[in-house]
Design a protein around this motif. Structure first.
Motif, PDB file in Angstrom:
ATOM      1  N   ASP A  18      77.542  45.802  88.101  1.00 60.00           N
ATOM      2  CA  ASP A  18      77.944  44.598  87.378  1.00 60.00           C
ATOM      3  C   ASP A  18      76.744  43.856  86.814  1.00 60.00           C
ATOM      4  N   ASP A  19      75.633  43.859  87.559  1.00 62.20           N
ATOM      5  CA  ASP A  19      74.448  43.124  87.119  1.00 62.20           C
ATOM      6  C   ASP A  19      73.197  43.794  87.697  1.00 62.20           C
ATOM      7  N   ALA A  20      72.599  44.683  86.925  1.00 60.77           N
ATOM      8  CA  ALA A  20      71.417  45.414  87.395  1.00 60.77           C
ATOM      9  C   ALA A  20      70.165  44.530  87.427  1.00 60.77           C
ATOM     10  N   ILE A  22      70.063  41.595  88.899  1.00 53.11           N
ATOM     11  CA  ILE A  22      70.170  40.694  90.040  1.00 53.11           C
ATOM     12  C   ILE A  22      68.908  40.820  90.901  1.00 53.11           C
ATOM     13  N   SER A  23      68.486  39.712  91.465  1.00 50.66           N
ATOM     14  CA  SER A  23      67.304  39.757  92.337  1.00 50.66           C
ATOM     15  C   SER A  23      67.658  40.508  93.615  1.00 50.66           C
ATOM     16  N   ASN A  24      66.663  41.073  94.259  1.00 49.87           N
ATOM     17  CA  ASN A  24      66.895  41.783  95.510  1.00 49.87           C
ATOM     18  C   ASN A  24      67.488  40.846  96.561  1.00 49.87           C
ATOM     19  N   GLN A  25      67.015  39.600  96.586  1.00 47.62           N
ATOM     20  CA  GLN A  25      67.531  38.629  97.561  1.00 47.62           C
ATOM     21  C   GLN A  25      69.022  38.384  97.336  1.00 47.62           C
ATOM     22  N   ASP A  26      69.427  38.150  96.084  1.00 43.46           N
ATOM     23  CA  ASP A  26      70.845  37.917  95.793  1.00 43.46           C
ATOM     24  C   ASP A  26      71.674  39.175  96.043  1.00 43.46           C
ATOM     25  N   ARG A  53      69.614  55.401  86.436  1.00 42.38           N
ATOM     26  CA  ARG A  53      68.764  54.533  85.630  1.00 42.38           C
ATOM     27  C   ARG A  53      69.427  53.182  85.488  1.00 42.38           C
ATOM     28  N   TYR A  54      68.694  52.236  84.923  1.00 42.24           N
ATOM     29  CA  TYR A  54      69.192  50.890  84.640  1.00 42.24           C
ATOM     30  C   TYR A  54      69.137  50.691  83.140  1.00 42.24           C
ATOM     31  N   ALA A  55      70.137  50.011  82.587  1.00 43.57           N
ATOM     32  CA  ALA A  55      70.192  49.849  81.133  1.00 43.57           C
ATOM     33  C   ALA A  55      70.856  48.524  80.770  1.00 43.57           C
ATOM     34  N   ALA A 151      80.472  51.173  84.436  1.00 44.97           N
ATOM     35  CA  ALA A 151      80.671  51.191  85.889  1.00 44.97           C
ATOM     36  C   ALA A 151      81.680  52.265  86.277  1.00 44.97           C
ATOM     37  N   ILE A 152      81.316  53.051  87.315  1.00 48.19           N
ATOM     38  CA  ILE A 152      82.266  54.025  87.835  1.00 48.19           C
ATOM     39  C   ILE A 152      82.986  53.392  89.027  1.00 48.19           C
ATOM     40  N   PRO A 153      84.249  53.754  89.240  1.00 44.29           N
ATOM     41  CA  PRO A 153      84.992  53.148  90.355  1.00 44.29           C
ATOM     42  C   PRO A 153      84.479  53.666  91.695  1.00 44.29           C
TER      43      PRO A 153
END
Length: 154
Positions: A18-20, A22-26, A53-55, A151-153
């Motif tokens: 949903d949100d790549a 996002i901080s590691n803490q969150d 990967r992240y995109a 996103a894959i389920p």
């Protein structure tokens, strides 16, 4: 692989999909983990290849790519030379967002974005029709995006 994913892994992966950014803490808080355990688990999922990967998802029309089509490609023969050439060349083309080898009438389905119809014609005539082994290309224009997701389920 799916059997080895814990429910905590699934939560972590759903949040990341949903949100790549996002901080590691969150991410750790939303996944119910400590920050250090979360960081280690994300690295392990990357190393095993589950996270490839992240995109960023862009809006194609806002980026000047107004033409969106699905090209259904049929090959004359399925010998390795034609197939390998087709796959290698398609992977180099930035206009091709997705390429699927499928069963049915067409051998491959390409999702293509271009600036306009003229750009798509240049793609067809200057690239696709020049590949060895292309028997036929049928194009369906995309009139409206109904659903686009990465996103894959889980």
């Amino acid at each position: 692989m799916a059997e080895t994913l814990s429910e905590q892994d699934r939560r972590l992966l759903r949040v990341l999909q949903d949100d790549a950014r996002i901080s590691n803490q969150d991410l750790a808080e939303r996944s119910g983990m400590s920050a250090s355990a979360c960081w280690r688990r994300v690295r392990a999922l990357e190393e095993m290849g589950l996270i490839r990967r992240y995109a960023a998802m862009l809006d194609a029309p806002m980026a000047g790519l107004q033409f969106h089509a699905i090209a259904h490609v049929m090959l004359t023969r399925h010998d390795h030379r034609h197939v390998d050439t087709f796959i290698a060349e398609v992977q180099k083309r930035p206009e091709v967002l997705d390429c699927f080898a499928t069963t049915g009438e067409a051998d491959y389905h390409l999702r293509v974005v271009c600036a306009d119809l003229d750009a798509y014609n240049r793609f067809l005539e200057g690239f696709l029709f020049r590949l060895p082994g292309i028997a036929n290309v049928r194009t369906n224009l995309v009139l409206k995006d109904i659903k686009q997701n990465t996103a894959i389920p889980l």
